[in-house]
Motif scaffolding. Sequence first.
Motif, mmCIF file in Angstrom:
data_model
loop_
_atom_site.group_PDB
_atom_site.id
_atom_site.type_symbol
_atom_site.label_atom_id
_atom_site.label_comp_id
_atom_site.label_asym_id
_atom_site.label_seq_id
_atom_site.Cartn_x
_atom_site.Cartn_y
_atom_site.Cartn_z
ATOM 1 N N THR A 23 0.846 -1.195 0.000
ATOM 2 C CA THR A 23 0.000 0.000 0.000
ATOM 3 C C THR A 23 0.885 1.250 0.000
ATOM 4 N N LEU A 42 -1.200 -0.426 -3.982
ATOM 5 C CA LEU A 42 -2.612 -0.318 -3.599
ATOM 6 C C LEU A 42 -2.789 0.931 -2.742
ATOM 7 N N HIS A 137 -12.167 -8.430 -3.389
ATOM 8 C CA HIS A 137 -11.518 -8.555 -2.062
ATOM 9 C C HIS A 137 -12.424 -9.447 -1.217
ATOM 10 N N GLU A 182 -7.887 -11.897 2.086
ATOM 11 C CA GLU A 182 -7.326 -11.415 3.364
ATOM 12 C C GLU A 182 -7.684 -12.365 4.506
ATOM 13 N N ILE A 203 -2.999 -11.690 1.731
ATOM 14 C CA ILE A 203 -2.493 -10.972 2.923
ATOM 15 C C ILE A 203 -2.976 -11.805 4.109
ATOM 16 N N VAL A 213 0.399 -8.864 -0.560
ATOM 17 C CA VAL A 213 0.249 -7.436 -0.277
ATOM 18 C C VAL A 213 0.386 -7.227 1.224
HETATM 19 O O1 KIV Z 1 -6.937 -1.071 2.549
HETATM 20 C C1 KIV Z 1 -5.991 -1.853 2.447
HETATM 21 O O2 KIV Z 1 -4.837 -1.538 2.738
HETATM 22 C C2 KIV Z 1 -6.277 -3.190 1.961
HETATM 23 C C3 KIV Z 1 -5.220 -4.238 2.166
HETATM 24 C C4 KIV Z 1 -5.244 -4.677 3.574
HETATM 25 C C5 KIV Z 1 -5.360 -5.380 1.222
HETATM 26 O O3 KIV Z 1 -7.333 -3.457 1.474
#
Ligand code: KIV
Length: 265
Positions: A23, A42, A137, A182, A203, A213
């Motif tokens: 991220t 991300l 997701h 996740e 994750i 991630v």
């Molecule tokens: O918002 C985020 O950082 C995410 C990750 C945990 C995959 O969705």
Amino acid sequence: MGKTTISTLNRMKSAGEKIAVITSYDASFTRQIEMAGMDVILVGDSLGMVIQGHESTLPVTVDDMVYHTANVMRASQHAMVIADMPFMSHATPEQALMTAGRLMKEGGAHMVKIEGGAPQLDTVRHLTARAVPVCGHLGLLPQSIHQLGSYKVQGRGEHAAERILKDAVGLQHAGAQMLVLECVPAVLAAEITQALEIPVIGIGAGGDVDGQVLVLYDMLGITSDGTPSFVRDFLAATGTVQGALSAYVAAVRSGEFPAVEHSFS
Ligand code: KIV
């Protein structure tokens, strides 16, 4: 080095090359992330917690996401950039299209990510039919925290596992081109990864997925409310942000991260 696109990621999945995702929310970290050779960035709505200091991701607005996505895009060169659709910005397919339009036109995102399975299929079809690339997701859905009660592993038990597998196949059929899983048992994540043609990024989902991630601030060990068990603190081992990011990319590519202790059974 050219731009990473969905074609690059599909090719990596076919070749068994692991995809490194992190991220980011601003230009300075994005520059460092690019230097480390990350495949995908991300712009997660986790920014509500790690940047804004909220207890959950729920207060994050579309304006917040557009602002942070634009900051990231200014420094991004090669990575593909995905932006999260925040809570209540995709309650109907029409609303989702407006949100995705803003994230792509004003923010510059290459793809949007939506939490949820069966209830989101119409929305995913609506977006993908209109040239909006979508990442699904599944598993632990932080936007559903008040229904879940706590951030815990999902998909344990036959019935729960079957539901996530069915949702994953449904998202692919609806046009999703990527999937984040996740906090699910590693065995379930491996089964879903085998079943899908699209890249599956984990994750807390074990190593038998197409990529990993992590939340940037978690892997730098600077998250205020403690590091989740599926995270490794890469800064502690390397001493610099650049070192941490490069070590993360190398560990994902080699399959050395995640180790068994970062996975759930
Ligand atoms: O918002 C985020 O950082 C995410 C990750 C945990 C995959 O969705």
